[in-house]
Motif scaffolding. Structure first.
Motif, PDB file in Angstrom:
ATOM      1  N   ASP A  79       0.826  -1.210   0.000  1.00  0.00           N
ATOM      2  CA  ASP A  79       0.000   0.000   0.000  1.00  0.00           C
ATOM      3  C   ASP A  79       0.858   1.257   0.000  1.00  0.00           C
ATOM      4  OD1 ASP A  79      -2.559  -1.019  -0.162  1.00  0.00           O
ATOM      5  OD2 ASP A  79      -2.660  -1.452   1.987  1.00  0.00           O
ATOM      6  N   ARG A  80       1.865   1.236   0.827  1.00  0.00           N
ATOM      7  CA  ARG A  80       2.770   2.399   0.857  1.00  0.00           C
ATOM      8  C   ARG A  80       3.474   2.569  -0.499  1.00  0.00           C
ATOM      9  NH1 ARG A  80       6.646   1.103   5.619  1.00  0.00           N
ATOM     10  NH2 ARG A  80       7.684   2.998   4.840  1.00  0.00           N
ATOM     11  N   ALA A  81       3.874   1.427  -1.108  1.00  0.00           N
ATOM     12  CA  ALA A  81       4.612   1.503  -2.378  1.00  0.00           C
ATOM     13  C   ALA A  81       3.740   2.075  -3.489  1.00  0.00           C
ATOM     14  CB  ALA A  81       5.134   0.120  -2.766  1.00  0.00           C
ATOM     15  N   ILE A  82       2.489   1.550  -3.639  1.00  0.00           N
ATOM     16  CA  ILE A  82       1.647   2.035  -4.739  1.00  0.00           C
ATOM     17  C   ILE A  82       1.133   3.439  -4.478  1.00  0.00           C
ATOM     18  CG2 ILE A  82       0.992  -0.304  -5.414  1.00  0.00           C
ATOM     19  CD1 ILE A  82      -1.641   0.083  -3.925  1.00  0.00           C
ATOM     20  N   THR A  83       1.131   3.825  -3.215  1.00  0.00           N
ATOM     21  CA  THR A  83       0.739   5.209  -2.914  1.00  0.00           C
ATOM     22  C   THR A  83       1.878   6.167  -3.222  1.00  0.00           C
ATOM     23  OG1 THR A  83      -0.709   4.388  -1.161  1.00  0.00           O
ATOM     24  CG2 THR A  83      -0.160   6.736  -1.128  1.00  0.00           C
ATOM     25  N   THR A  84       3.084   5.734  -2.897  1.00  0.00           N
ATOM     26  CA  THR A  84       4.257   6.596  -3.122  1.00  0.00           C
ATOM     27  C   THR A  84       4.646   6.627  -4.596  1.00  0.00           C
ATOM     28  OG1 THR A  84       5.031   5.958  -0.919  1.00  0.00           O
ATOM     29  CG2 THR A  84       6.612   7.060  -2.372  1.00  0.00           C
ATOM     30  N   LEU A  85       4.637   5.440  -5.231  1.00  0.00           N
ATOM     31  CA  LEU A  85       5.055   5.336  -6.645  1.00  0.00           C
ATOM     32  C   LEU A  85       3.944   4.641  -7.445  1.00  0.00           C
ATOM     33  CD1 LEU A  85       8.723   4.121  -6.045  1.00  0.00           C
ATOM     34  CD2 LEU A  85       7.991   6.450  -6.591  1.00  0.00           C
ATOM     35  N   PRO A  86       2.865   5.338  -7.786  1.00  0.00           N
ATOM     36  CA  PRO A  86       1.732   4.678  -8.458  1.00  0.00           C
ATOM     37  C   PRO A  86       1.989   4.326  -9.919  1.00  0.00           C
ATOM     38  CG  PRO A  86       1.306   7.024  -8.238  1.00  0.00           C
ATOM     39  CD  PRO A  86       2.583   6.765  -7.501  1.00  0.00           C
ATOM     40  N   ARG A  87       3.002   4.863 -10.520  1.00  0.00           N
ATOM     41  CA  ARG A  87       3.284   4.586 -11.931  1.00  0.00           C
ATOM     42  C   ARG A  87       4.229   3.409 -12.139  1.00  0.00           C
ATOM     43  NH1 ARG A  87      -0.764   6.349 -14.842  1.00  0.00           N
ATOM     44  NH2 ARG A  87      -1.238   8.537 -14.462  1.00  0.00           N
ATOM     45  N   VAL A  88       4.636   2.779 -11.058  1.00  0.00           N
ATOM     46  CA  VAL A  88       5.484   1.595 -11.179  1.00  0.00           C
ATOM     47  C   VAL A  88       4.561   0.389 -11.252  1.00  0.00           C
ATOM     48  CG1 VAL A  88       7.328   0.239 -10.141  1.00  0.00           C
ATOM     49  CG2 VAL A  88       7.325   2.742  -9.916  1.00  0.00           C
ATOM     50  N   ASN A  89       4.408  -0.163 -12.444  1.00  0.00           N
ATOM     51  CA  ASN A  89       3.455  -1.253 -12.659  1.00  0.00           C
ATOM     52  C   ASN A  89       3.831  -2.515 -11.904  1.00  0.00           C
ATOM     53  OD1 ASN A  89       1.933   0.357 -14.386  1.00  0.00           O
ATOM     54  ND2 ASN A  89       3.102  -0.288 -16.200  1.00  0.00           N
ATOM     55  N   GLN A  90       5.108  -2.671 -11.634  1.00  0.00           N
ATOM     56  CA  GLN A  90       5.543  -3.906 -10.974  1.00  0.00           C
ATOM     57  C   GLN A  90       4.932  -4.049  -9.581  1.00  0.00           C
ATOM     58  OE1 GLN A  90       9.773  -4.233 -11.040  1.00  0.00           O
ATOM     59  NE2 GLN A  90       9.781  -6.459 -10.666  1.00  0.00           N
ATOM     60  N   PHE A  91       4.783  -2.935  -8.862  1.00  0.00           N
ATOM     61  CA  PHE A  91       4.169  -2.984  -7.534  1.00  0.00           C
ATOM     62  C   PHE A  91       2.734  -3.498  -7.623  1.00  0.00           C
ATOM     63  CE2 PHE A  91       7.050   0.764  -6.126  1.00  0.00           C
ATOM     64  CZ  PHE A  91       8.115  -0.099  -6.030  1.00  0.00           C
ATOM     65  N   TRP A  92       2.013  -2.987  -8.618  1.00  0.00           N
ATOM     66  CA  TRP A  92       0.612  -3.395  -8.770  1.00  0.00           C
ATOM     67  C   TRP A  92       0.510  -4.881  -9.141  1.00  0.00           C
ATOM     68  CZ3 TRP A  92      -2.979   0.045  -7.296  1.00  0.00           C
ATOM     69  CH2 TRP A  92      -2.661   1.405  -7.316  1.00  0.00           C
ATOM     70  N   TYR A  93       1.350  -5.312 -10.052  1.00  0.00           N
ATOM     71  CA  TYR A  93       1.323  -6.729 -10.440  1.00  0.00           C
ATOM     72  C   TYR A  93       1.616  -7.628  -9.227  1.00  0.00           C
ATOM     73  CZ  TYR A  93       1.218  -5.562 -15.440  1.00  0.00           C
ATOM     74  OH  TYR A  93       0.850  -5.103 -16.672  1.00  0.00           O
ATOM     75  N   LYS A  94       2.649  -7.257  -8.475  1.00  0.00           N
ATOM     76  CA  LYS A  94       3.027  -8.080  -7.313  1.00  0.00           C
ATOM     77  C   LYS A  94       1.914  -8.085  -6.257  1.00  0.00           C
ATOM     78  CE  LYS A  94       7.498  -9.127  -8.192  1.00  0.00           C
ATOM     79  NZ  LYS A  94       8.118 -10.463  -8.058  1.00  0.00           N
ATOM     80  N   TYR A  95       1.338  -6.919  -6.047  1.00  0.00           N
ATOM     81  CA  TYR A  95       0.299  -6.797  -5.025  1.00  0.00           C
ATOM     82  C   TYR A  95      -0.921  -7.639  -5.392  1.00  0.00           C
ATOM     83  CZ  TYR A  95      -2.372  -4.322  -1.373  1.00  0.00           C
ATOM     84  OH  TYR A  95      -3.112  -4.002  -0.244  1.00  0.00           O
ATOM     85  N   THR A  96      -1.400  -7.507  -6.664  1.00  0.00           N
ATOM     86  CA  THR A  96      -2.572  -8.279  -7.068  1.00  0.00           C
ATOM     87  C   THR A  96      -2.273  -9.775  -7.087  1.00  0.00           C
ATOM     88  OG1 THR A  96      -1.942  -7.943  -9.395  1.00  0.00           O
ATOM     89  CG2 THR A  96      -3.521  -6.391  -8.444  1.00  0.00           C
ATOM     90  N   TYR A  97      -1.084 -10.127  -7.476  1.00  0.00           N
ATOM     91  CA  TYR A  97      -0.714 -11.543  -7.501  1.00  0.00           C
ATOM     92  C   TYR A  97      -0.713 -12.120  -6.085  1.00  0.00           C
ATOM     93  CZ  TYR A  97       2.023 -15.753  -8.392  1.00  0.00           C
ATOM     94  OH  TYR A  97       2.452 -17.060  -8.449  1.00  0.00           O
ATOM     95  N   MET A  98      -0.193 -11.332  -5.124  1.00  0.00           N
ATOM     96  CA  MET A  98      -0.155 -11.805  -3.733  1.00  0.00           C
ATOM     97  C   MET A  98      -1.565 -12.029  -3.203  1.00  0.00           C
ATOM     98  SD  MET A  98       1.306  -9.919  -0.318  1.00  0.00           S
ATOM     99  CE  MET A  98      -0.206  -8.968  -0.129  1.00  0.00           C
ATOM    100  N   GLU A  99      -2.461 -11.066  -3.486  1.00  0.00           N
ATOM    101  CA  GLU A  99      -3.823 -11.202  -2.991  1.00  0.00           C
ATOM    102  C   GLU A  99      -4.529 -12.390  -3.641  1.00  0.00           C
ATOM    103  OE1 GLU A  99      -5.016  -9.765  -0.557  1.00  0.00           O
ATOM    104  OE2 GLU A  99      -3.937  -7.892  -0.289  1.00  0.00           O
ATOM    105  N   GLU A 100      -4.261 -12.597  -4.922  1.00  0.00           N
ATOM    106  CA  GLU A 100      -4.893 -13.724  -5.603  1.00  0.00           C
ATOM    107  C   GLU A 100      -4.360 -15.045  -5.082  1.00  0.00           C
ATOM    108  OE1 GLU A 100      -5.915 -15.188 -10.199  1.00  0.00           O
ATOM    109  OE2 GLU A 100      -4.617 -13.442  -9.830  1.00  0.00           O
ATOM    110  N   MET A 101      -3.073 -15.112  -4.805  1.00  0.00           N
ATOM    111  CA  MET A 101      -2.511 -16.342  -4.263  1.00  0.00           C
ATOM    112  C   MET A 101      -3.053 -16.634  -2.863  1.00  0.00           C
ATOM    113  SD  MET A 101      -0.545 -17.813  -6.472  1.00  0.00           S
ATOM    114  CE  MET A 101      -1.812 -17.334  -7.633  1.00  0.00           C
TER     115      MET A 101
END
Length: 696
Positions: free
Chosen positions: A139-161
Motif C-alpha cells: 500500500d505504501r509503495a503504490i501510494t508513493t510510486l503509483p506509476r510503477v506497474n511492478q508494484f501493482w502486479y506483485k500486489y494483485t498476484y499476492m492477494e490472488e494467491m
C-alpha cells in the motif's frame, strides 16, 4: 661528537652513478603497467580460514563485528542501496526480522524512490508469512510510486494467491483509476476471466474502449479486435459483430486499418456469412490505399478461392491489376500504353461511369510538346473514348461531344490528324446526319488540308453518287497538290466511268503538263492504257513519241514495241521490229549496258517467236559477249581496298571493241589448242604476235 658525526655520515645513502645512460632494449609503457596491475587483481586470493562458533559469546562477538562492518559501510556512503539490502538480508538470515525491518525503513528514509528496495522489503515480509506487513508495504509503495506497474502486479498476484479475490479486484480498481497502459487492463480482464466473471470482463473492456476514445489520440485497432474476439470466444456473436461495427464507425475512412477489416471478415466467415464477408472486403478495398492493402488482397483472394465462384476470383485479379496500372500511371502520367491497358481492363469489368472517369483522367494528360510524334499515341485515347461511347454506352450525344472536344484540342495550325475528322464524319453519317458530316469534312479541308482528308471526302461523295461534288473536290484537291499523280489518275478514271472521254483526256493532258510530279511513270502509263482502251492507236503512238522525247528508258521502248505488236494489224510486226531498231540505235551511247542487254533479249524473244531465219541470225550477231573483269577499289579515306571482279558486256556493233573481241577469240583458240595437244609448244606471245601481225 666525532661518533655522532660518523653516524650522520653513515645515514646518508649513496646514489649509484649510472654508467650506461642508453635506453633499454625492452621498453615498458604505462599501459603495460596498468594492464598487469589489473590482471593481478583478478588473481584468486586464498580463502579466509573457517571459523567455528562454539558458544553464545563467540556468536555475539561475531554479530557485533559484522554489524560494525555493515554500519561502517553505510556510514561511508549512505546512497549505496546495495549495502542496505545486504545488511537487511544478513539480519534476515539470522531471523532478526525486527532488525531487518528497521534497516529497510532506514533505507527508505534515504531513498524512497528505489524500486528494488520496496520489492526486497515486501518479499522479505511475504517469505516470513507476514501478510499484513506485506500489505502495508505494498500500500505504501503504490501510494508513493503509483506509476510503477511492478508494484501493482506483485500486489494483485499476492492477494490472488492468498485467495482474496475481492481484495485483488479492489487493488485492480485502484490501479485502473490511474489509467495505466494497455497490458494492465488486459491483466484485469484475464483476472476476471479466470474466475468466470464474463460480465465483469465485458464491463472492463467497455471502460478501456471508452478510455482509449477519450484519452489516447490515435487508439490502436488491436484493442477493438481483442474485445470482439473475447465476445466471439464466449459465443456472444451479436456482441462481437456490434464491436466490429463500432470500430469501423469509430475509425471512419480517415484512419482505416486493413487488420480491422481482415479480422471482421474472418469473424463473418466463421459465422458462414459469406455475403457479408464479400461486402466487407470490397468496402475496404475501395477505400484503403492499395499500397496499404496487400494483406487484405491476400485474404480476399484466399476467401474467394475457398467459397467464391469464378466471377469472384476474376474480380480479385482485376482489382490487383487495377492497382498495378494505377501505380504505373501515377509514376508516369504520359505513359499512354499503360493507360490503354488500364482502360481495356476497366471496360471489361467496370460500369460506364467508372470507365468514363478513367478516360477523362487519361485524356487530361495532354503531351507537353506540340509535335506530332508525341501526339500519335495520345490521339488514340480520344478515338477509343469516342468508340466506347458510341458502341458500348450507346450515347451518340456524348460521342459527338468527345469528337468535338478532341478537334478543338488539336493545334491544327501546326499539325492535325485526318483520322479524327474522318471518324467524326463517318459517325455523323451513321447517325444519318449528312449535313454535319459534310460540314466537318469541309472545315477540315479549310483549316488543315491533307491528302487523306480529300480522299476520304471524295470517297464519301462517291458512295453517295454526288458526282458534281466529287468534281469540285478533285479540283480543290489538285489545286492543293498538283504533283499528286494518283489524284489526276483517279479524277480521269471518274470521268471515264461517267462516259466523258474528252474531259478525261483533257485531265490527262493537264496532268502530264505539270512541271513537277511525284510518280510521272505511273501517270504516263495510265494515260497510255486509257488511249489503248479507247482504241486510239495513233494517239497512243503520239503519246509514246512524246514520252520518248522526255526519257529514253528501256522499259518505254519495250512497252512501245509490245504495243505495236498487240495492235493486231498487218504491219504490226514490221512496226514492232522498227521500234526495236530505233531503240537499239538510241541506246548505243547508253552508259547502262544492262538496259541495252535487256532490250536485245526482248528483241531476241520477239524474233524467236515471229521472225525469220535471217532476222534471227541478225539478232544473234547483235548479242553482246559477257566477260569477267577486275577493277581496283578504294576506301573512303583514299587507301587501297583491293580488287573487285565484275561482269562487262562487249557489243559487236561497237567498232572500238573489235580488237578486243579478236584478242579474246584468239585467246580462246589458244586455250583450246593447249587442251587438245600438250606436246605442241605454243605460247601466249605467239598468239599476240599473230594478232598484231594481221595473220589470222
Amino acid at each position: 661528537k666525532m661518533a655522532s658525526t660518523a653516524a650522520g655520515k653513515q645515514r646518508i645513502p649513496k646514489v649509484a652513478k649510472v654508467k650506461n645512460k642508453a635506453p633499454a632494449e625492452v621498453q615498458i609503457t604505462a599501459e603495460q603497467l596498468l594492464r598487469e596491475a589489473k590482471e593481478r587483481e583478478l588473481e584468486l586470493l586464498p580463502p579466509p580460514p573457517q571459523q567455528k562458533i562454539t558458544d553464545v559469546e563467540e556468536l555475539n562477538d561475531y554479530k557485533l563485528r559484522k554489524r560494525k562492518t555493515f554500519e561502517d559501510n553505510i556510514r561511508k556512503n549512505r546512497t549505496v542501496i546495495s549495502n542496505w539490502i545486504k545488511y537487511a538480508q544478513w539480519e534476515e538470515s539470522l531471523k532478526e526480522i525486527q532488525r531487518a525491518r528497521s534497516i529497510y525503513e532506514r533505507a527508505l528514509d534515504v531513498d524512497y524512490r528505489n524500486v528494488t528496495l520496496w520489492l526486497k522489503y515486501a518479499e522479505m515480509e511475504m517469505k516470513n508469512r507476514q501478510v499484513n506487513h506485506a500489505r502495508n508495504i505494498w500500500d505504501r509503495a503504490i501510494t508513493t510510486l503509483p506509476r510503477v506497474n511492478q508494484f501493482w502486479y506483485k500486489y494483485t498476484y499476492m492477494e490472488e494467491m492468498l485467495g482474496n479475490v475481492a481484495g485483488s479486484r479492489q487493488v485492480f480498481e485502484r490501479w485502473m483509476e490511474w489509467q495505466p497502459e494497455e497490458q494492465a487492463w488486459h491483466s484485469y480482464i484475464n483476472f476476471e476471466l479466470r474466475y468466470k466473471e464474463v460480465d465483469r470482463a465485458r464491463t472492463i473492456y467497455e471502460r478501456y474502449i471508452l478510455f482509449t476514445l477519450l484519452v489516447i489520440v490515435h487508439p490502436d485497432v488491436k484493442n477493438w479486435i481483442k474485445y470482439a474476439r473475447f465476445e466471439e470466444k464466449h459465443c456472444y456473436f451479436a456482441h462481437a459483430r456490434k464491436v466490429y461495427e463500432r470500430a469501423v464507425e469509430f475509425f471512419g475512412e480517415e484512419h482505416m486499418d486493413e487488420h480491422l477489416y481482415v479480422a471482421f471478415a474472418k469473424f463473418e466467415e466463421n459465422q458462414k456469412e459469406f455475403e457479408r464477408v464479400r461486402v466487407i472486403y470490397k468496402y475496404a478495398l475501395d477505400r484503403i490505399p492499395k499500397q496499404d492493402a496487400q494483406n487484405l488482397f491476400k485474404n480476399y483472394t484466399i476467401f474467394e478461392k475457398k467459397f467464391g465462384d469464378r466471377r469472384g476470383i476474376e474480380d480479385i485479379i482485376v482489382s490487383k491489376r487495377r492497382f498495378q496500372y494505377e501505380e504505373e500511371v501515377k509514376a508516369n502520367p504520359h505513359n499512354y500504353d499503360a493507360w490503354f491497358d488500364y482502360l481495356r481492363l476497366v471496360e471489361s469489368d467496370a460500369d460506364a461511369e467508372t470507365v468514363r472517369e478513367v478516360y477523362e483522367r487519361a485524356i487530361a494528360n495532354v503531351p507537353p510538346i506540340q509535335e506530332k510524334r508525341y501526339w500519335k499515341r495520345y490521339i488514340y485515347l480520344w478515338i477509343n473514348y469516342a468508340l466506347y461511347e458510341e458502341l458500348e454506352a450507346k450515347d451518340p450525344d456524348r460521342t459527338r461531344q468527345v469528337y468535338q472536344a478532341c478537334i478543338e484540342l488539336l493545334p491544327h495550325k501546326k499539325f492535325t490528324f485526318a483520322k479524327i475528322w474522318l471518324l467524326y464524319a463517318q459517325f455523323e453519317i451513321r447517325q444519318k446526319n449528312l449535313p454535319l458530316a459534310r460540314r466537318a469534312l469541309g472545315t477540315s479541308i479549310g483549316k488543315c488540308p491533307k491528302n487523306k482528308l480529300f480522299k476520304g471526302y471524295i470517297e464519301l461523295e462517291l458512295q453517295l453518287r454526288e458526282f458534281d461534288r466529287c468534281r469540285k473536290l478533285y479540283e480543290k484537291f489538285l489545286e492543293f497538290a498538283p504533283e499528286n499523280c494518283t489524284s489526276w489518275i483517279k479524277f480521269a478514271e471518274l470521268e471515264t466511268i461517267l462516259g466523258d472521254i474528252d474531259r478525261a483526256r483533257a485531265i490527262y493532258e493537264l496532268a502530264i503538263s505539270q512541271p513537277r510530279l511525284d510518280m510521272p511513270e505511273v501517270l504516263w502509263k495510265s494515260y497510255i492504257d486509257f488511249e489503248i482502251e479507247q482504241e486510239e492507236y495513233e494517239k497512243t503512238r503520239n503519246l509514246y513519241r512524246r514520252l520518248l522525247q522526255r526519257t529514253q528508258h528501256v522499259k518505254v521502248w519495250i512497252s512501245f514495241a509490245q504495243f505495236e505488236l498487240s495492235a493486231g494489224k498487218e504491219e504490226s510486226l514490221s512496226r514492232c521490229r522498227q521500234i526495236y531498231e530505233e531503240a537499239n540505235k538510241a541506246m548505243r551511247n547508253c552508259e547502262e549496258k544492262e538496259e541495252r542487254v535487256m532490250l536485245l533479249e526482248s528483241w531476241k524473244t520477239f524474233e524467236e517467236e515471229f521472225g525469220t531465219d535471217s532476222t534471227k541470225e541478225r539478232i544473234e550477231k547483235l548479242m553482246p559477249e559477257k566477260i569477267k573483269k577486275r577493277r581496283k577499289l578504294q576506301a573512303e579515306d583514299g587507301s587501297d581496298a583491293g580488287w573487285e571482279e565484275y561482269y562487262d558486256y562487249i557489243f559487236p556493233e561497237d567498232t572500238a571493241n573489235q580488237p578486243n573481241l579478236k584478242l579474246l577469240a584468239m585467246a580462246k583458240l589458244w586455250k583450246k589448242q593447249q587442251q587438245e595437244s600438250v606436246a605442241f609448244p605454243c605460247s601466249f606471245s605467239w598468239v599476240l604476235y599473230t594478232i598484231f601481225s594481221g595473220d589470222e
